[in-house]
Design an enzyme around this catalytic site. Structure first.
Site, PDB file in Angstrom:
ATOM      1  N   GLY A  93      12.490  -3.533 -24.747  1.00 31.12           N
ATOM      2  CA  GLY A  93      13.683  -4.218 -25.244  1.00 31.12           C
ATOM      3  C   GLY A  93      13.573  -5.726 -25.138  1.00 31.12           C
ATOM      4  CG  ASP A 126      19.458 -11.788 -23.161  1.00 25.45           C
ATOM      5  OD1 ASP A 126      18.592 -10.992 -22.740  1.00 25.45           O
ATOM      6  OD2 ASP A 126      19.906 -12.726 -22.475  1.00 25.45           O
ATOM      7  N   GLY A 127      17.102  -9.649 -24.920  1.00 26.02           N
ATOM      8  CA  GLY A 127      15.651  -9.752 -25.098  1.00 26.02           C
ATOM      9  C   GLY A 127      15.008 -10.830 -24.244  1.00 26.02           C
ATOM     10  NE  ARG A 177       4.602  -5.926 -17.668  1.00 20.94           N
ATOM     11  CZ  ARG A 177       5.777  -5.287 -17.537  1.00 20.94           C
ATOM     12  NH1 ARG A 177       6.412  -5.283 -16.376  1.00 20.94           N
ATOM     13  NH2 ARG A 177       6.315  -4.681 -18.562  1.00 20.94           N
ATOM     14  NE  ARG A 184       6.462   1.154 -20.453  1.00 22.61           N
ATOM     15  CZ  ARG A 184       6.941   0.137 -19.775  1.00 22.61           C
ATOM     16  NH1 ARG A 184       7.803   0.353 -18.809  1.00 22.61           N
ATOM     17  NH2 ARG A 184       6.596  -1.087 -20.069  1.00 22.61           N
ATOM     18  CG  ASP A 253      12.040   3.253 -17.721  1.00 21.43           C
ATOM     19  OD1 ASP A 253      12.621   4.001 -16.906  1.00 21.43           O
ATOM     20  OD2 ASP A 253      12.331   2.048 -17.852  1.00 21.43           O
ATOM     21  CG  ASP A 263      10.431  -2.673 -14.221  1.00 17.56           C
ATOM     22  OD1 ASP A 263      11.013  -3.564 -13.595  1.00 17.56           O
ATOM     23  OD2 ASP A 263      10.838  -2.224 -15.308  1.00 17.56           O
TER      24      ASP A 263
HETATM   25  P1  AMP Z   1      14.077  -2.083 -16.563  1.00 13.49           P
HETATM   26  O1  AMP Z   1      15.296  -1.868 -15.735  1.00 13.49           O
HETATM   27  O2  AMP Z   1      13.522  -3.484 -16.455  1.00 13.49           O
HETATM   28  O3  AMP Z   1      13.039  -1.028 -16.345  1.00 13.49           O
HETATM   29  O4  AMP Z   1      14.532  -1.977 -18.081  1.00 13.49           O
HETATM   30  C1  AMP Z   1      15.020  -0.808 -18.647  1.00 13.49           C
HETATM   31  C2  AMP Z   1      15.105  -0.950 -20.129  1.00 13.49           C
HETATM   32  O5  AMP Z   1      16.004  -2.015 -20.490  1.00 13.49           O
HETATM   33  C3  AMP Z   1      13.795  -1.273 -20.833  1.00 13.49           C
HETATM   34  O6  AMP Z   1      13.807  -0.585 -22.047  1.00 13.49           O
HETATM   35  C4  AMP Z   1      13.878  -2.775 -21.035  1.00 13.49           C
HETATM   36  O7  AMP Z   1      13.090  -3.201 -22.109  1.00 13.49           O
HETATM   37  C5  AMP Z   1      15.359  -2.967 -21.316  1.00 13.49           C
HETATM   38  N1  AMP Z   1      15.854  -4.320 -20.957  1.00 13.49           N
HETATM   39  C6  AMP Z   1      15.986  -4.857 -19.729  1.00 13.49           C
HETATM   40  N2  AMP Z   1      16.492  -6.097 -19.803  1.00 13.49           N
HETATM   41  C7  AMP Z   1      16.684  -6.383 -21.126  1.00 13.49           C
HETATM   42  C8  AMP Z   1      17.178  -7.507 -21.865  1.00 13.49           C
HETATM   43  N3  AMP Z   1      17.597  -8.610 -21.254  1.00 13.49           N
HETATM   44  N4  AMP Z   1      17.232  -7.399 -23.206  1.00 13.49           N
HETATM   45  C9  AMP Z   1      16.828  -6.273 -23.828  1.00 13.49           C
HETATM   46  N5  AMP Z   1      16.357  -5.198 -23.212  1.00 13.49           N
HETATM   47  C10 AMP Z   1      16.276  -5.228 -21.867  1.00 13.49           C
HETATM   48 MG    MG Z   2      11.092  -0.992 -16.947  1.00 14.53          MG
END
Ligand code: AMP
Ligand code: MG
Length: 488
Positions: A93, A126-127, A177, A184, A253, A263
């Protein structure tokens, strides 16, 4: 000006040749004014990159997603997994795989930008990423690497010159990274749930070729994949336990197929030994507590086994039988990995049936007297029990005798035992208060010297010198428990 090819990028894009449904091909979203904050020189060199050239404006533009280097093919990967037990469609994301760097030795590493803009998988996010959390990932992943624990690594962090909005306005940043790959358990879950068996076979064969080539000729290579993956994960989680690392968000994931830790959101290291330790603010049930990590590893592996069912055997019942038989070995495999490392922490070379109970009674004492995990093993290594919370307790006196007698029953000398302990018990771990101090100086004052000193010490965790002394001190007791956050 240095030409961007001088940086040494040498990309291949094998993932992009997999079925189109596995990813979305798209470029990162450019940012306003990128600035290089930190570059990992030794890692860059090991990837065949030119450290000098990586500091040019063109290279910084690559780390920011503003320029696509020759040979790159940016994409966001699709995956779907269990977050705190609930199944969701996920995917990159806020990350873009820009390509696979082929090193001069012929090894292949994913180069991924994290915080590089929205993708079809952003789900309202917000990516983007903020500077503090990206530097935190840099510090902890590099510390894990130096501790000898398989992990994704951090090549660079740039700031974007754009704000990101969380509870407050923060500086935007992008982490580069480096990973054996970003596949995964959740990648398999996505394909097994929503794509065809042919596509699943394609993914599994690609995985075996990339990460488990030894089993390629096995009679049932998909069963071998499950078994080998179980061994890697058991070994990985055992290593986490040996240093007191708490991942914090062991969703499917966040479990790689390669066996690397990935992560670094809400992770943290434990000071006082307590199996119930949880740092993540959202883990209210303690699902991912220190003492639960081995169990959760098994749970995630069972989800992985489910995805492989159609490949394990054409008859579903027999496939289930094969998967269950494999998974039922997990506890024993984990226990054996854990015991091997714990024996080493106590200077023990051979095996005796009572070793597990010797180790358990030490841990129980540590929990009872709230002993610091890392420093207790350091004190045992250097015979400085007076430095620990266990000193003078009746349990410790008795345990110490048993331990000494145990060491006396092996062939190896006292000095070999001592050497084994030095190599198995780190002097320093990235303690939370030290990491926070470094991040505060970096993010609030733009002073990176505190972080650089910390990174230097953490790069040599098994060198027991006076340089490390200062970093061994646990935090002052506090009423407020340390808290970490996801997705920042
Ligand atoms: P994580 O908790 O970092 O493992 O993220 C879980 C999911 O949320 C993954 O699919 C990430 O790509 C997405 N994600 C986390 N933060 C953001 C963000 N700020 N914008 C878009 N996607 C996000
Ligand atoms: Mg993750």
């Amino acid at each position: 000006m240095i030409n961007k090819n001088e940086a040494g990028w040498n990309f291949d894009n094998s993932y992009a040749h997999l079925p189109k449904s596995f990813f979305t091909s798209l470029n990162p979203t450019p940012v306003r004014s990128p600035k290089l904050i930190i570059l990992n020189d030794p890692l860059a060199r090991s990837l065949g990159l030119n450290v000098q050239a990586l500091q040019s404006d063109d290279s910084v533009a690559v780390f920011a997603g503003n320029q696509i280097p020759e040979g790159a093919f940016p994409l966001a990967q699709a995956y779907a997994g269990h977050q705190f037990g609930h199944f969701n469609m996920l995917g990159d994301g806020r990350a873009h795989l820009i390509g696979e760097q082929i090193t001069p030795q012929g090894d292949r590493f994913d180069i991924q930008l994290k915080g590089s803009g929205r993708t079809p998988y952003s789900r309202g996010g917000d990516g983007r990423a903020a500077l503090g959390p990206m530097l935190r990932e840099y510090i902890i992943s590099e510390a894990m690497h130096a501790l000898g624990i398989p992990t994704t690594r951090s090549l660079a962090v740039v700031t974007t010159g754009e704000p990101v909005f969380r509870e407050t306005e923060l500086q935007g940043a992008i982490l580069t990274r480096v990973a054996a790959s970003h596949m995964r358990v959740a990648t398999f879950q996505y394909v097994a749930n929503w794509r065809t068996v042919e596509e699943l076979r394609n993914l599994a064969d690609y995985t075996i070729n990339r990460h488990y080539s030894d089993i390629e000729a096995d009679e049932n290579r998909y069963l071998s994949l499950l078994q080998e993956m179980m061994k890697r994960q058991a070994a990985l989680i055992a290593k986490w336990q040996h240093v007191g690392f708490i991942h914090g968000v062991m969703n499917t994931d966040n479990m790689t197929i390669s066996g690397e830790t990935i992560d670094y959101g809400p992770c943290a290291f434990m000071d006082v030994y307590d199996p119930d330790t949880v740092f993540s603010s959202i883990d209210r049930q303690g699902r991912y507590a220190y003492g639960n990590q081995p169990y959760i590893g098994g749970w995630n592996l069972a989800r992985f086994a489910e995805t492989l069912l159609p490949l394990l055997h054409e008859n579903e019942e027999q496939a289930i039988e094969l998967a269950q038989a494999a998974i039922s070995d997990y506890n024993a495999i984990y226990q054996s990995s854990w015991l091997t490392g714990m024996r080493a922490k106590l200077g023990i070379f051979n095996e005796e049936p009572d070793d597990a109970s010797l180790i358990e009674s030490l841990l129980n004492m540590m929990q009872k007297y709230r002993a610091d995990f890392t420093n207790t093993f350091r004190a045992l290594t250097f015979d400085k029990l007076e430095d620990t919370e266990l000193n003078g307790t009746p349990e410790m006196a008795e345990w110490y005798e048993l331990w000494q007698a145990r060491l006396g029953r092996q062939q190896e000398s006292k000095s070999s035992s001592h050497q084994l302990m030095r190599n198995s018990n780190p002097a320093v771990i990235p303690r939370n208060h030290r990491v926070e101090e470094a991040l505060e100086a970096a993010v609030k004052q733009g002073d990176y010297s505190v972080m650089e000193r910390l990174l230097d010490v953490l790069s040599r965790p098994y060198e027991h010198t006076t340089v490390q002394e200062e970093y061994c001190t646990p935090p002052e007791p506090s009423d407020r428990p340390y808290r970490t956050f996801c997705g920042t």
